[in-house]
Design an enzyme around this catalytic site. Structure first.
Site, short mmCIF file in Angstrom:
data_model
loop_
_atom_site.label_atom_id
_atom_site.label_comp_id
_atom_site.label_asym_id
_atom_site.label_seq_id
_atom_site.Cartn_x
_atom_site.Cartn_y
_atom_site.Cartn_z
N HIS A 94 37.86 1.43 41.78
CA HIS A 94 37.54 2.83 42.06
C HIS A 94 36.97 2.98 43.48
CE1 HIS A 94 35.91 6.86 40.78
NE2 HIS A 94 35.01 6.58 41.70
N GLU A 95 36.04 2.09 43.86
CA GLU A 95 35.43 2.19 45.18
C GLU A 95 36.42 1.84 46.28
OE1 GLU A 95 32.62 3.59 45.60
OE2 GLU A 95 32.30 3.70 43.43
N HIS A 116 38.26 4.83 47.16
CA HIS A 116 37.56 5.69 48.13
C HIS A 116 37.75 5.17 49.55
CE1 HIS A 116 35.82 8.29 45.23
NE2 HIS A 116 34.95 7.41 44.72
N HIS A 156 37.83 11.66 44.07
CA HIS A 156 37.82 11.74 42.61
C HIS A 156 38.88 12.73 42.15
CE1 HIS A 156 33.35 10.41 42.73
NE2 HIS A 156 34.12 9.37 42.45
#
Length: 1791
Positions: free
Chosen positions: A733-734, A737, A743
Site C-alpha cells: 500500500h505504501e 503511494h 487511496h
C-alpha cells in the site's frame, strides 16, 4: 527549543505588545487553522493505518511552477534537484542557526562520532537529475544534424540531408531586416506575427527543399532604424550581456556586428518621453500600438509599458491610453495580466481591457491595442483577448493635442508605475488594424495602404535621437540581441488537471501508458531496507525472516504488472539509535511548546514535555537534587533542571525528555534520516518507526514532494507490522503511494467540502484518485461494498466499490490487485521521477506519439517531445548535466538557507522550507511548505513583528556562477504594499554584495531579477518588514555556456518509419528541436512514425506510433476539417489562444476564418447569435419560447437604510454582473452595484464574533429579502444575481439562501436551501422540480440568508406564458394574501383588463405595433432626436437607449417607459481640471456651458464652451486651464539672480534662484553641515511658489558643561559676543559668532575649576542614575526609570507625571551633565518617568497607552479620519471612553 526559551524569557515584555491590525489577526487565524488542520491530518483517526497517503491536498493553482508540473518543461520552467557530491554524503547531521547565528547540531554528539557506523558502505555518487526539455539552440553541444542509422556519413534525406550551415537555417528562425523605401505587397508586415506563422515557414522550406532559399518572402523584419518593421516569426532572446556568441542567424541584409537594439527597464526611474519633433501629432481618432515585451516576474501595479498621457493638468488622470500589466480585478497583488486602458476627454472614467490569463514572465510576448473611435481591443500574441464599445469618438480635440505625451516604461504620475523588463519593438499606426494583421499577414494584401498609416517605429539605437528621459530620470539599459534564436514553442506543454500534481495526471499522457503496452515494459526496481542494530550487530529492528517474507509478498503483488523489486539490506550498527524510539511526525520543537501535540503524547516524551499531562506537583527543593523526579520532568520545570538527562542519576533512555539534550529518549523520523543521510537517488529506502497510535502502519513520500529522492524521502513502516503474516500488504500500500497512487476513497472520504472540485461522484481520471477504473467509495475496512451513506453532502450509493484494491483500507485477506489505470500511473512515475532506481541505463520513453507540423505534396514534417524524464544529455555518473539546459545554462535551487529570525514554536516555516524546488500547492494562501518569519505566541493571539532592521532570509547556492537571472517564489504576504521586500542583496563569491533595493512581487508569479553584476553569484539575502511573508524557493540561472555544462553530450533520436526509408535504416536526428522532414513520401500513402531516444549507447523504448496518410488534413494545418471534428484551426498546436492544440474552441472564445482568427466574445458588448442563449453579460437572460421573464419591481428587506443599503438596488436588471468574495470595504464602495444587508456589526467586538459559528447569524440579525413581481404567473425558474457570495477568504462554510415562493393568495411554498457562490452567478433555481409549486401563481419571492455578508444585485422570475393560465392571475383581492413582516406585494385590485391600453408617449414614434395573439401585442418604440428612454419599472435600460420592444399581455404592458430629454448633467470636474462650469441654459440636449478657470489657473484656448450632445455626453473640451504662478514673492535677506522671475505667467516647474545676503543662509540647510547660500524655489503644481527663505546665521550652543558659565550679547546669533565667567583676575576675550556660523575660538573650561557635583538624588521622581564617569565636572550620568517600561523626560516645574496632559510632548532625557558650576544639567528635580510608547503605532488598533502627543497619537490609529479603514478598533476590551477617543488636535475631528 532555543526558540521557546527565548520566547518564555521575553513573555513579560511581549505581553504588553499589541496585536497587528484586524486583518492581521484574521491572517494569523487562517495560518493557525492551517497548522491545526495539518496536525489533524497527521494525528490519525481510529483505524487509520497510512499517514502521508491520507493527507488531503488542495488543487494547485500553478502546476507549471512545481517539480514535474509540465511536460515538456519550458525554458522558463525549473529543474529538479541534482544530487550533492560525495562529500555531502559523509555528513551525519545538518545544522541550523540559532538566534545568534551559531550552529546548533540537530544530531547528538555520540551519533556524529562514528559516521561509518551509521552508514555502512558509502554508495557511489548518484547519477545526476535530468534536465529541462530541449528548447535552446544546441550549437554548444555538437552537430545539429540528422543521418541514417549509426553511419557518420551524411546522406540526403529531406531536411536531414542539408549541410550543416543550411541545416541550422532550417531548424532555427531567421531574423531578416529590410527597409520600406520600396514596399511590396508581400512584404508589408508590422511587428512580429503570431507564432503560428512558423508552420508556414516550415511548409515553404519543405517545398524548396534547401536552406536559406526556403525562407518565405512574406515574412518581414523587426523595426530597425526608421520605418522598418518585422513579422513575428519567433520571439527574440537576448545573448549574454558580454556580447558572447549568440543564437541568431543573420540574413544577408543584416549586419551581424550590430544586432538588434532593445531596452531593459529596471523598474527604477527610467521613463522615456518621445521627443515632440519625432511625431508631429499623436493619433487621436484611431490608432494601433504594437509592442514586443519580455516582462519580468513581479511588477508595479499597474506597470505601464507605453501610453499617451496628459501633460498639461499636472493632476493624475485617466485621459489618454495606457498599455501595461496590472492585477486582475479585486485580486490584490495576484493574477497579473496585460491590460489596455483608454479614456477620451468626454468621459470621466477609463475603460480597462484585461487579458484572459496571467502574463508569462521571461517570455517574449507580442501585445497590441487598437481603437477606431468606437471599438477598442487588446491582442496578446495575435489573439483578441478583450474588447469594448464603452468609449466613443476622438481621444481629444485638435487643440488639446499639444497636451499629450507618449511615454515608455511608466506613466506621468508621481508614483511612475514603472515597468520592469525588456522592450523589443514599439510600432504606432494611425488606424485600427484588423486582427489578421497580427496573425496572418501573408494572406493580407493591403500592405501599401497600411504603410501610409505607419506613424512611428521606435528606434533605440541611439536611443537619444527619439527619446529623452522623463523628469530628469535616466535612460534604461540598452542591450543588443545577437546570434541564433531559440526555437519557439511548437506544442503547448501537457499540464495536470485541476486536481492533479504532475504530468502523470494528464489524461492525454496517462492514456498512452494505459493503451500502449511497451510503456509498461518490465522494470526492475531497487529498494533498500534500513535495519538498525546495536554496536555489536545484534538486536535488529526487524528480523531476516521478516525481511524475506515481506520481499516475497512485494514481488508477488507487483510482478504481474511488470514491476519487480531488487532487495538490499543496509545495516546500521549504532546502539544509541537502536535504543531510541523514533516517532512519526513528532519533531523535537513540538516538545514543551505550551501546546499539546497529540502525535507527541508518548511516555518517552514525557507526554509532550508535560504539555498534554503533568505527573503531579513539583516542589522547588526537588529540583537539581541529584534525583530524577517524575513530577518535575517537564518543560515547565526545565526537566528537573537537567537531573533526568544525567546518565549518572537516571536511565536516560527512559527519563530524558528534554528536546535540547543529546541524551533524549526519542527522535523524529526526520532526525533519523538526517543522521543516516541515505540518499534516495538510487534506492527506495525503507525506515522503521513507531507512532503514538499503534495503528499507524506506514507513511510514504509522494513522488512530487521535493524530498522524494533526497535523504528525506522513502517509506516509514511500523516494525510491528513489517513482514508479519496478515500485514504484508501494508508495505505494498505504501509503495503504491510512493509510485503516485492515492487511496481509492480519495474524493469521497478525503475531500475538503461538499463543493470540493476534486470530489468524485462518478469514476474519473480527473477527480478523486484520478483513476477511472476505481469507482467512488468511502473509507472502509470491510471486505464488501459499503452501505449507502447519508452525510452533509447528501445520500450516496457506492456500486462497484474497489474494496479488494491494495489502495483501500481492507485487510490482507481481502486486497489482491491494482487496476490498469493504477498500473499505468505507477509506470509513469517510475519513468518520470524514479528512473535511477532501475538497473537499466537506457533513456526513458517518449510517451506521446509524434505529430505532424508541416505538409506539402513532396514532404512531411513531424515533431516529437523529449523523453518523459526530460533527459537532454547522456547521464554520466557524477556530472551536473542534469542541471544544464541545451544552451549551456546552469540552473540550481537553494542549497542552504538560514535566518537570524527566531523560529516559530510550531516547528513550521523554518528556513529549510526554502531549500530545493518550489512546493507550495496554493500560491497566495498560507502554506506550511514555505519559510516565514512569523513568530506566534500561543494563547495570546499575538504575532511578533519584524525588528526595525527587518526580518531577513539568507539563501546560498552550491555552485557560484556568472549569473543571468535570479528567480524567487514569494508565495504569500500580508502587507498591502507590493514592495514587501524592502531590499534584496546579491551575495558574490568574493564576499562582496550588491544591494538592489525594494522590488515589487506577486504571490502567484515568481519574482525574476535580471542580474547585471560583476563576479560570481553565490547567494541572495532578502529583507522584509512583513512578518507573515512566505518564501518558497529560489533559483539561480547562469549565463549561457557555463563551464559547469561544458562536457555534457546531448541525447540523439532515431526516427523509425513503416514502410521503412529507402535506406532501410532509421534516421538519427542530433539537433535539439526534435523535428524531421521526410521527403520520401507519396500522396495517399499511409505512414507510421515512431521515435526513440539514444543516450550513452543505449536505446529507449519507441514512442507510440503516429499514423498519417500523406496529404490528409491534420490539426495545425490552418484549415478547419469537419472530418477530423475540428472546431477551429489557427495553424499551430498552442493552447490558450482560443483554439486549443487539439483544434477545439477554448472556453469564452469564438474563431472565424481559415486559419482561424480567435477572439474573446464574453463581455464585449456585442450579442452574437451563437451566444444569445448562453451569454447573460452580452445578451441578457435568454427567454425560451413559451416563457416570460420579469425583473423584480419592488423589494423589502429586514435591514434597510436608503442611504447605506437601499433595497431598491435589487429591482430591475442588475447594474453589474461582477461577483466577488466578501471584504469589509465592499458595502461601503461607491457606487453600490447591489444591496447589502445593513446588519449592525460595527459595535460587535471580535470576541463576540468569535463565539459564534463561522458565518452564522444571531436571531435578531436574521437577514431576509422579499421581492415582488408585476405579473404573477406559474413559476418555472428563479434567477438570483450576486454582488458578493459572502465568503470571506480563509473561511470554508458556504453562505446559503432559503427560498419561499408566495402565491396570489399569500401562501408560502418552500423551494429549499441553496449554496451561494460566485462560480455560479446567477444562481438558477429550477422550480419545475418542485411539484407542489408548479400550479400556483407566484407574486413574490422571499429569500432568507445565512450570512449578513451576501450582496444581491437583482432577482428575476421566469413564468409560463400560457395565456389561459396566467390571465386570471394578474390581480388579487384586497382582502386576500399574507405578507412577510408587514410588507405586502399586493399592488392592484381585481378587474377585467383583457385589452391592451394605448401607448401615448410624448416625444416618441410608435412603429410596427403588431398583434401576436389574443391579448398579446408587441410595439417597437423609438424616441425622437434629443430624447432617450427611461423606465419607471421593468428591465434596466442602458444609458441613452433610444429603441425598445414592449410586449402587452392580458391588458398589461411589460414595462412603463417614457422618452425624456437627453440631459448631460453638470459637467464633471475631470472634463477640465481647475475649472468652473456655468450652465445658465441648462444641461439638456444642445445646451451649452461656459468654462472659466479657478485662479491661479489661466485659460488656454479660444472656445471655452461645452455642448450637450445626443449621446448624453458633453462635447470635447477645446480649452484647458493651465496652472501658472505669478511673480514670486519677495524673499527677505536675499538677492534675486534671475531678472525674468519678476514677470508673471510662470509655467509649473519654473525655478527662480536667489542668493542669501551675508550672514544668512538657506533655511533647508540649517541641519546640514554645509550651509547653502543659493536658494531655489519652484513653481508647484498648485500654481503657488515653493516656500523658501534665508535665515540668519546661528552658531551652535556651547556644550552643556558650560551651562550658566557664559554671557552673550545676542544669544547665539551672528556677531553675538560670549564671555566665559571664570572668576579670574585677568578678563577673558569675548568669543564671536561669525557669518560662517562658527565661533571664533573653542569654549574651554576655566583652568582653576575643581570639585564635583553632588551625587544625583536616588529614585527621585522614580528615576535612578548610572554614573560610570563619576561626578566630576564634565561627567555624564544616564537616567534610568525604576519601573519599566518607562522613559525619563524633562517636565516643567509645576508638572508631574500624574498631571501630564495628553497634548503635552515632553523631551526625552538621554543624560545629565555636571557643569562647571558643579550643578547637574538638566536639573534632576525636573526629570520624571512616564510610560513608554508601545511599538505598535499605526498598526490598525487604537492602543490607549499610545494615544498621546508623546507617542504621536498612536500613529493615527485612534482617529477615523487618519485610518484607511475609517473605523477605529480599540485594542483594550475595557477601553475607557476618553482613552479611546480621537485626541489628535491635527485630526479632522478636532478642527
Amino acid at each position: 527549543m532555543m526558540c521557546l526559551k527565548i520566547l518564555r524569557i521575553s513573555l513579560a515584555i511581549l505581553a504588553g505588545w499589541a496585536l497587528c491590525s484586524a486583518n492581521s489577526e484574521l491572517g494569523w487565524t487562517r495560518k493557525k487553522s492551517l497548522v491545526e488542520r495539518e496536525h489533524l491530518n497527521q494525528v490519525l483517526l481510529e483505524g487509520e493505518r497510512c499517514w502521508l497517503g491520507a493527507k488531503v491536498r488542495r488543487p494547485r493553482a500553478s502546476p507549471q511552477h512545481h517539480l514535474f508540473g509540465v511536460y515538456p518543461s519550458r525554458a522558463g520552467n525549473y529543474l529538479r534537484p541534482y544530487p550533492v557530491g560525495e562529500q555531502e554524503i559523509h555528513h551525519t547531521g545538518r545544522s541550523k542557526p540559532d538566534t545568534e547565528g551559531n550552529a546548533v547540531s540537530l544530531v547528538p554528539p555520540d551519533l556524529t562520532e562514528n559516521p561509518a557506523g551509521l552508514r555502512g558502505a558509502v554508495e557511489e555518487p548518484a547519477a545526476p537529475w535530468v534536465g529541462d526539455s530541449p528548447i535552446g539552440q544546441s550549437e554548444l553541444l555538437g552537430d545539429d544534424d540528422a543521418y541514417l542509422g549509426n553511419q557518420r556519413s551524411k546522406e540526403s534525406l529531406g531536411e536531414a540531408g542539408i549541410q550543416k550551415g543550411s541545416a541550422m537555417a532550417a531548424t532555427t528562425t531567421t531574423a531578416i531586416f529590410t527597409t520600406l523605401n520600396e514596399p511590396k505587397p508581400e512584404t508589408q508586415r508590422r511587428g512580429w506575427a503570431k507564432s503560428r506563422q512558423r508552420r508556414q515557414v516550415w511548409k515553404r522550406r519543405a517545398e524548396d527543399g534547401q536552406g536559406d532559399s526556403g525562407i518565405s518572402s512574406h515574412f518581414q523584419p523587426w523595426p530597425k532604424h526608421s520605418l522598418k518593421h518585422r513579422v513575428k516569426k519567433s520571439p527574440p532572446e537576448e545573448s549574454n550581456q558580454n556580447g558572447g556568441e549568440g543564437s541568431y542567424r543573420e540574413a544577408e541584409t543584416f549586419n551581424s556586428q550590430v544586432g538588434l537594439p532593445i531596452l531593459y527597464f529596471s523598474g527604477r526611474r527610467e521613463r522615456l518621453l518621445l521627443r515632440p519633433e519625432v511625431l508631429a501629432e499623436i493619433p487621436r481618432e484611431a490608432f494601433t500600438v504594437e509592442a514586443w515585451v519580455k516582462p519580468e516576474g513581479g511588477q508595479n501595479n499597474p506597470a505601464i509599458i507605453a501610453g499617451v498621457f496628459d501633460n498639461c493638468s499636472h493632476t493624475v488622470s485617466d485621459k489618454g491610453w495606457a498599455l501595461g500589466i496590472r492585477s486582475g480585478k479585486d485580486k490584490g497583488k495576484r493574477d497579473a495580466r496585460f491590460f489596455f486602458s483608454l479614456c477620451t476627454d468626454r468621459v470621466k472614467k477609463a475603460t480597462i481591457l484585461i487579458s484572459h490569463s496571467r502574463y508569462q514572465p521571461g517570455t517574449w510576448t507580442h501585445v497590441a491595442a487598437t481603437y477606431d473611435g468606437r471599438h477598442m481591443a487588446l491582442y496578446v500574441d495575435g489573439t483578441q483577448v478583450a474588447s469594448s464599445l464603452d468609449q466613443s469618438g476622438p481621444l481629444n480635440s485638435p487643440f488639446m493635442a499639444s497636451c499629450r505625451s507618449l511615454l515608455l516604461g511608466g506613466d506621468s504620475s508621481e508614483d511612475g508605475h514603472y515597468f520592469r523588463g525588456h522592450l523589443g519593438t514599439l510600432v504606432f499606426w494611425s488606424t485600427a488594424l484588423p486582427q489578421s494583421h497580427f496573425q496572418h499577414s501573408s494572406q493580407h494584401s493591403s500592405g501599401e495602404e497600411e504603410a501610409t498609416d505607419l506613424v512611428l517605429t521606435a528606434s533605440f539605437e541611439p536611443v537619444n535621437t527619439e527619446w529623452v528621459p522623463f523628469r530628469d530620470e535616466k535612460y534604461p539599459r540598452l542591450e543588443v540581441l545577437q546570434g541564433f534564436e531559440p526555437e519557439p514553442e511548437i506544442l503547448s506543454p501537457l499540464q495536470p488537471p485541476l486536481c492533479g500534481q504532475t504530468v502523470c495526471d494528464n489524461v492525454e499522457l496517462i492514456s498512452q501508458y494505459n493503451g500502449y503496452w511497451p510503456l509498461r515494459g518490465e522494470k526492475v526496481i531497487r529498494y533498500q531496507v534500513v535495519n538498525i542494530c546495536d554496536d555489536e550487530g545484534l538486536n535488529p529492528i526487524v528480523s531476516e525472516e521478516q525481511i524475506r517474507l515481506q520481499h516475497e509478498a512485494l514481488n508477488e503483488a507487483f510482478s504481474r504488472y511488470n514491476i519487480s523489486w531488487q532487495l538490499s539490506v543496509h545495516q546500521v550498527h549504532n546502539s544509541t539509535l537502536r535504543h531510541r524510539v523514533v516517532l512519526v511526525n513528532c519533531e523535537p520543537s513540538k516538545i514543551g511548546n505550551d501546546h499539546c501535540d497529540p502525535e507527541c503524547e508518548h511516555p518517552l516524551t514525557g507526554y509532550d514535555g508535560g504539555d498534554c499531562r503533568l505527573q503531579g506537583r513539583c516542589y522547588s527543593w526537588n529540583r537539581r537534587d541529584g534525583l530524577c523526579h517524575v513530577e518535575c520532568n517537564n518543560m515547565l520545570n526545565d526537566f528537573d533542571d537537567g537531573d533526568c538527562c544525567d546518565p549518572q542519576v537516571a536511565d536516560v533512555r527512559k527519563t530524558c525528555f528534554d528536546p535540547d539534550s543529546p541524551k533524549r529518549a526519542y527522535m523524529s523520523v526526520k532526525e533519523l534520516k538526517e543522521a543516516l543521510q541515505l540518499n534516495s537517488t538510487h534506492f527506495l529506502n525503507i525506515y522503521f518507526a513507531s507512532s503514538v497510535r499503534e495503528d499507524l502502519a506506514g507513511a510514504a513520500t509522494w513522488p512530487w514532494d521535493k524530498d522524494a529522492v533526497t535523504h528525506l524521502g522513502g517509506i516509514v513502516l511500523s516494525p510491528a507490522y513489517y513482514g508479519m503474516p496478515g500485514h504484508t500488504d501494508t508495505m505494498i500500500h505504501e509503495v503504491g503511494h510512493v509510485l503516485g497512487l492515492y487511496h481509492v476513497f480519495k474524493g469521497v472520504s478525503e475531500r475538503e467540502s461538499c463543493n470540493d472540485p476534486c470530489k468524485e461522484t462518478v469514476p474519473s481520471m480527473e477527480t478523486g484518485d484520478l483513476c477511472a477504473d476505481t469507482a467512488p467509495t468511502p473509507k472502509s475496512e470491510l471486505c464488501r461494498e459499503p452501505e449507502p451513506t447519508s452525510d452533509t453532502c447528501g445520500f450516496t450509493r457506492f456500486p462497484g466499490a474497489p474494496f479488494t484494491n491494495y489502495m483501500s483500507y481492507t485487510d490482507d485477506n481481502c486486497t489482491d490487485n491494482f487496476t490498469p489505470n493504477q498500473v499505468a500511473r505507477m509506470h509513469c512515475y517510475l519513468d518520470l521521477v524514479y528512473q535511477q532506481w532501475t538497473e537499466s541505463r537506457k533513456p526513458t520513453p517518449i510517451p506521446i506519439p509524434p505529430m505532424v507540423i508541416g505538409q506539402t505534396n513532396k514532404s512531411l514534417t513531424i515533431h516529437w517531445l523529449p523523453p518523459i524524464s526530460g533527459v537532454v544529455y547522456d547521464r554520466a555518473s557524477g556530472s551536473l548535466c542534469g542541471a544544464c539546459t541545451e544552451d549551456g545554462t546552469f540552473r540550481q535551487y537553494v542549497h542552504t538557507a538560514s535566518s537570524r529570525r527566531v523560529c516559530d514554536s510550531s516547528g513550521y516555516w523554518t528556513p529549510e522550507e526554502a531549500v530545493g524546488p518550489p512546493d507550495v500547492d496554493q500560491p497566495c494562501e498560507p502554506s506550511l511548505q514555505a519559510w516565514s518569519p512569523e513568530v506566534h505566541l500561543y494563547h495570546m493571539n499575538m504575532t511578533v513583528p519584524c525588528p526595525t532592521e527587518g526580518c531577513s532570509l539568507e539563501l546560498l547556492f552550491q555552485h557560484p556562477v556568472q549569473a543571468d537571472t535570479l528567480t524567487l517564489w514569494v508565495t504569500s504576504f500580508f502587507m498591502e504594499s507590493s514592495q514587501v521586500l524592502f531590499d534584496t542583496e546579491i551575495l558574490l563569491e568574493n564576499k562582496e554584495s550588491v544591494h538592489l533595493g525594494p522590488l515589487d512581487t506577486f504571490c502567484d508569479i515568481p519574482l525574476t531579477i535580471k542580474l547585471h553584476v560583476d563576479g560570481k553569484v553565490s547567494g541572495v539575502k532578502v529583507y522584509t518588514f512583513d512578518e507573515r511573508i512566505e518564501i518558497d524557493a529560489a533559483l539561480l540561472t547562469s549565463q549561457p555556456h557555463s563551464p559547469l555544462c561544458s562536457g555534457c553530450r546531448p541525447v540523439r533520436y532515431q526516427v523509425l518509419r513503416d514502410p521503412p526509408f529507402a535506406s532501410g535504416l532509421p534516421v538519427v536526428v542530433t539537433h535539439s528541436h526534435r523535428k524531421f522532414t521526410d521527403v520520401e513520401v507519396t500522396p495517399g500513402q499511409m505512414y507510421q512514425y515512431q521515435v526513440l531516444a539514444e543516450a550513452g549507447g543505449e536505446l529507449g523504448e519507441a514512442s507510440p506510433p503516429l499514423n498519417h496518410i500523406h496529404g490528409a488534413p491534420y490539426c495545425g494545418d490552418g484549415k478547419v476539417s469537419e472530418r477530423l471534428g475540428e472546431e477551429c484551426d489557427d495553424g499551430d498546436l498552442v493552447s490558450g489562444d482560443g483554439c486549443s492544440k487539439v483544434c477545439e474552441l477554448e472556453e469564452g472564445f469564438n474563431c472565424v476564418g481559415e486559419p482561424s482568427l480567435c477572439y474573446m466574445y464574453e463581455g464585449d458588448g456585442i450579442c452574437e447569435p451563437f451566444e444569445r442563449k448562453t451569454s447573460i453579460v452580452d445578451c441578457g437572460i435568454y427567454t425560451p419560447k413559451g416563457y416570460l421573464d420579469q425583473w423584480a419591481t419592488r423589494a423589502y428587506s429586514s435591514h434597510e437604510d436608503k442611504k447605506k443599503c437601499p433595497v431598491s438596488l435589487v429591482t430591475g436588471e442588475p447594474h453589474s454582473l461582477i461577483c466577488t468574495s466578501y471584504h469589509p470595504d465592499l458595502p461601503n464602495h461607491r457606487p453600490l452595484t447591489g444591496w447589502f444587508p445593513c446588519v449592525a456589526s460595527e459595535n460587535e467586538t471580535q470576541d463576540d464574533r468569535s463565539e459564534q459559528p463561522e458565518g452564522s447569524l444571531k436571531k435578531e440579525d436574521e437577514v431576509w429579502l422579499k421581492v415582488c413581481f408585476n405579473r404573477p404567473g406559474e413559476a418555472r425558474a428563479i434567477f438570483i444575481f450576486l454582488t458578493t457570495d459572502g465568503l470571506v477568504p480563509g473561511e470554508h462554510q458556504q453562505p446559503t439562501v432559503t427560498l419561499y415562493l408566495t402565491d396570489v393568495r399569500g401562501s408560502n411554498h418552500s423551494l429549499g436551501t441553496y449554496g451561494l457562490s460566485c462560480q455560479h452567478n446567477p444562481l438558477i433555481i429550477n422550480v419545475t422540480h418542485h411539484q407542489n409549486v408548479l400550479f400556483h401563481h407566484t407574486t413574490s419571492v422571499l429569500l432568507n440568508f445565512s450570512s449578513p455578508r451576501v450582496g444581491i444585485s437583482a432577482v428575476a422570475l421566469r413564468t409560463s406564458s400560457r395565456i389561459g393560465l396566467s390571465a386570471p392571475s394578474n390581480c388579487i383581492s384586497e382582502d386576500e394574501g399574507q405578507n412577510h413582516q408587514g410588507q405586502s406585494c399586493i399592488h392592484r385590485p381585481c378587474g377585467k383588463q383583457d385589452s391592451c391600453p394605448s401607448l401615448l408617449l410624448d416625444h416618441a414614434d410608435v412603429v410596427n405595433c403588431t398583434s401576436i395573439g389574443p391579448g398579446l401585442m408587441k410595439c417597437a418604440i423609438t424616441c425622437q432626436r434629443g430624447f432617450a428612454l427611461q423606465a419607471s419599472s421593468g428591465q434596466y435600460i442602458r444609458p441613452m437607449q433610444k429603441e425598445i420592444l414592449l410586449t402587452c399581455s392580458s391588458g398589461h404592458w411589460d414595462q412603463n417607459v417614457s422618452c425624456l430629454p437627453v440631459d448631460c448633467g453638470v459637467p464633471d470636474p475631470s472634463l477640465v481640471n481647475y475649472a468652473n462650469f456655468s450652465c445658465s441654459e441648462g444641461t439638456k440636449f444642445l445646451k451649452r456651458c461656459s468654462i472659466s478657470c479657478v485662479p491661479p489657473a489661466k485659460l488656454q484656448g479660444l472656445s471655452p464652451w461645452l455642448t450637450c450632445l445626443e449621446d448624453g455626453l458633453w462635447s470635447l473640451p477645446e480649452v484647458y486651464c493651465k496652472l501658472e504662478c505669478d511673480a514670486p514673492p519677495i524673499i527677505l535677506n536675499a538677492n534675486l539672480l534671475l531678472p525674468h522671475c519678476l514677470q508673471d505667467n510662470h509655467d509649473v516647474g519654473t525655478i527662480c534662484k536667489y542668493e542669501c545676503k551675508p550672514g544668512y543662509y538657506v533655511a533647508e540647510s540649517a541641519e546640514g553641515k554645509v550651509r547653502n547660500k543659493l536658494l531655489k524655489i519652484q513653481c508647484l503644481e498648485g500654481g503657488i511658489w515653493e516656500q523658501g527663505s534665508c535665515i540668519p546665521v546661528v552658531c551652535e550652543p556651547p556644550p552643556p558643561v558650560f551651562e550658566g558659565m557664559y554671557e552673550c550679547t545676542n544669544g547665539f546669533s551672528l556677531d553675538s559676543q560670549c564671555v566665559l565667567n571664570c572668576n579670574q583676575e585677568r578678563e577673558k576675550l569675548p568669543i564671536l559668532c561669525t557669518k560662517e556660523g562658527l565661533w571664533t575660538q573653542e569654549f574651554k573650561l576655566c583652568e582653576n575649576l575643581q570639585g564635583e557635583c553632588p551625587p544625583p538624588p536616588s529614585e527621585l521622581n522614580s528615576v535612578e542614575y548610572k554614573c560610570e564617569q563619576g561626578y566630576g565636572i564634565g561627567a555624564v550620568c544616564s537616567p534610568l526609570c525604576v519601573i519599566p517600561p518607562s522613559d525619563p523626560v524633562m517636565l516643567p516645574e509645576n508638572i508631574t507625571a500624574d498631571t501630564l496632559e495628553h497634548w503635552m510632548e515632553p523631551v526625552k532625557v538621554q543624560s545629565i551633565v555636571c557643569t562647571g558650576r558643579r550643578q547637574w544639567h538638566p536639573d534632576p528635580v525636573l526629570v520624571h518617568c512616564i510610560q513608554s510608547c508601545e511599538p505598535f503605532q499605526a498598526d490598525g488598533w487604537c492602543d490607549t497607552i499610545n494615544n498621546r502627543a508623546y507617542c504621536h497619537y498612536d500613529g493615527g490609529d485612534c482617529c477615523s479620519s487618519t485610518l484607511s479603514s475609517k473605523k477605529v478598533i480599540p485594542f483594550a476590551a475595557d477601553c475607557d471612553l476618553d482613552e479611546c477617543t480621537c485626541r489628535d488636535p491635527k485630526a479632522e475631528e478636532n478642527q
